[in-house]
Design an enzyme around this catalytic site. Structure first.
Site, PDB file in Angstrom:
ATOM      1  N   GLN A  45       0.682  -1.209  -0.111  1.00  0.00           N
ATOM      2  CA  GLN A  45      -0.091   0.237  -0.037  1.00  0.00           C
ATOM      3  C   GLN A  45       1.007   1.204   0.017  1.00  0.00           C
ATOM      4  OE1 GLN A  45      -2.036   2.680   0.211  1.00  0.00           O
ATOM      5  NE2 GLN A  45      -3.602   1.908   1.805  1.00  0.00           N
ATOM      6  N   ARG A  47       0.587   4.407   1.049  1.00  0.00           N
ATOM      7  CA  ARG A  47       0.440   5.250   2.265  1.00  0.00           C
ATOM      8  C   ARG A  47       1.196   4.532   3.306  1.00  0.00           C
ATOM      9  NH1 ARG A  47      -2.193   9.695   3.035  1.00  0.00           N
ATOM     10  NH2 ARG A  47      -3.736   9.384   1.601  1.00  0.00           N
ATOM     11  N   GLY A  86      -9.343   1.554   0.897  1.00  0.00           N
ATOM     12  CA  GLY A  86      -9.891   2.007   2.226  1.00  0.00           C
ATOM     13  C   GLY A  86      -9.436   1.572   3.479  1.00  0.00           C
ATOM     14  N   GLU A  87      -8.196   1.795   3.545  1.00  0.00           N
ATOM     15  CA  GLU A  87      -7.253   1.294   4.645  1.00  0.00           C
ATOM     16  C   GLU A  87      -7.914   2.307   5.929  1.00  0.00           C
ATOM     17  OE1 GLU A  87      -2.644   0.134   6.682  1.00  0.00           O
ATOM     18  OE2 GLU A  87      -3.303   0.307   4.396  1.00  0.00           O
ATOM     19  N   GLU A 119      -7.016   5.568  -5.317  1.00  0.00           N
ATOM     20  CA  GLU A 119      -7.873   6.079  -4.058  1.00  0.00           C
ATOM     21  C   GLU A 119      -7.073   6.869  -3.160  1.00  0.00           C
ATOM     22  OE1 GLU A 119      -9.636   4.633  -0.263  1.00  0.00           O
ATOM     23  OE2 GLU A 119      -7.713   4.503  -0.884  1.00  0.00           O
ATOM     24  N   ASN A 120      -5.624   6.663  -2.831  1.00  0.00           N
ATOM     25  CA  ASN A 120      -5.009   7.529  -2.143  1.00  0.00           C
ATOM     26  C   ASN A 120      -4.803   8.926  -2.429  1.00  0.00           C
ATOM     27  OD1 ASN A 120      -3.889   6.136   0.546  1.00  0.00           O
ATOM     28  ND2 ASN A 120      -3.374   4.441  -1.021  1.00  0.00           N
ATOM     29  N   ARG A 123      -8.378  10.692  -2.197  1.00  0.00           N
ATOM     30  CA  ARG A 123      -8.933  11.075  -0.856  1.00  0.00           C
ATOM     31  C   ARG A 123      -8.172  11.817  -0.203  1.00  0.00           C
ATOM     32  NH1 ARG A 123     -13.335   8.178  -0.188  1.00  0.00           N
ATOM     33  NH2 ARG A 123     -13.773   6.515  -1.532  1.00  0.00           N
TER      34      ARG A 123
END
Length: 276
Positions: A45, A47, A86-87, A119-120, A123
């Site tokens: 991931q 992040r 969605g972490e 996504e990161n 968002r």
């Protein structure tokens, strides 16, 4: 469901801009309710650092309203799933009484690393180094050009190229960039430099943000002329001998080669290696 990877819309393409409360199994067979302990984080991931205060705020929202938007996962093994997107929601949900989480299975024709990165980016801003490393991973994994990756993630080609370049930045300066102490302009000017290349006063000005990019370029050019190929030469040499190296020269071509060691044991090892 047809999803164009190059639109750079990852999650919205998967969810179709639908309210999760209106999605049921007849509309989307990929929607699952998964026990929270069966969902595992992806070590790849992008992040790596999460703001605890923001996670706590999200946790309070989930306690009050539930998890409105599903996670995106892939099957890891028979019993477990791997997080794709969605972490932050997954971490926040762990502080609530929620036992199962809604999730969508990622279609086989989508790359999990691309969706996770998109996504990161969409968002919450990633740290500069996190974003750069994620770009590098996708380029190496899928053999993308900078232009192709630009179309996928919705960022300009120059943005991607500049970010990838700062991966060669010394860790001291990379930390300053991540913390917002210096700008991308400063970072580009500092590629190939180490704190040892600057006197204490000049280094203090850089750290305190008292030096403009233009002034930094001027002061840098007065001390050391950096050949564009030197960065790669230093990297190759360092990998060959196992020690960090620094190559510098002046306008007349006269220069020096520095080899850095961290303790007496490394020094003795280096001397013996050079003698032999």
């Amino acid at each position: 469901m047809v999803v164009n990877k190059k639109l750079g819309k990852g999650l919205s393409s998967l969810l179709g801009n639908k309210d999760i409360s209106k999605i049921n199994n007849s509309e989307n067979k990929g929607l699952l309710l998964i026990p929270i302990e069966k969902i595992l984080r992806d070590e790849n991931q992008p992040r790596k650092i999460f703001d605890k205060e923001k996670i706590d705020e999200l946790s309070q929202s989930i306690k009050k309203n539930g998890l409105i938007q599903p996670l995106i996962v892939i099957k890891k093994d028979l019993d477990n799933y791997l997080l794709v997107a969605g972490e932050r929601r997954w971490r926040a949900a762990q502080s609530t009484d929620i036992k199962v989480l809604p999730a969508l299975l990622l279609p086989d024709d989508l790359d999990k690393d691309e969706i996770s990165l998109i996504e990161n980016i969409q968002r919450e801003d990633l740290k500069v180094s996190e974003e750069a490393k994620a770009y590098q991973r996708l380029i190496e994994k899928n053999n993308y050009t900078h232009e192709t990756l630009s179309n996928i993630v919705g960022k300009s080609r120059s943005h991607i190229t500049n970010l990838l370049r700062i991966l060669e930045l010394d860790k001291f300066f990379l930390d300053l960039l991540n913390k917002g102490k210096i700008s991308m302009g400063h970072a580009r000017a500092l590629v190939g430099k180490t704190p040892n290349d600057f006197d204490d006063n000049l280094l203090k000005q850089i750290v305190n943000g008292k030096l403009s990019v233009r002034d930094l370029e001027k002061k840098k050019s007065k001390t050391i002329i950096q050949d564009p190929n030197l960065i790669h030469e230093e990297k190759n040499l360092s990998e060959t001998i196992g020690f960090k190296t620094k190559i510098t020269f002046n306008k007349k071509g006269k220069g020096n080669l520095k080899i850095f060691y961290e303790n007496l044991e490394q020094y003795n090892f280096l001397i013996n290696k050079l003698k032999n």
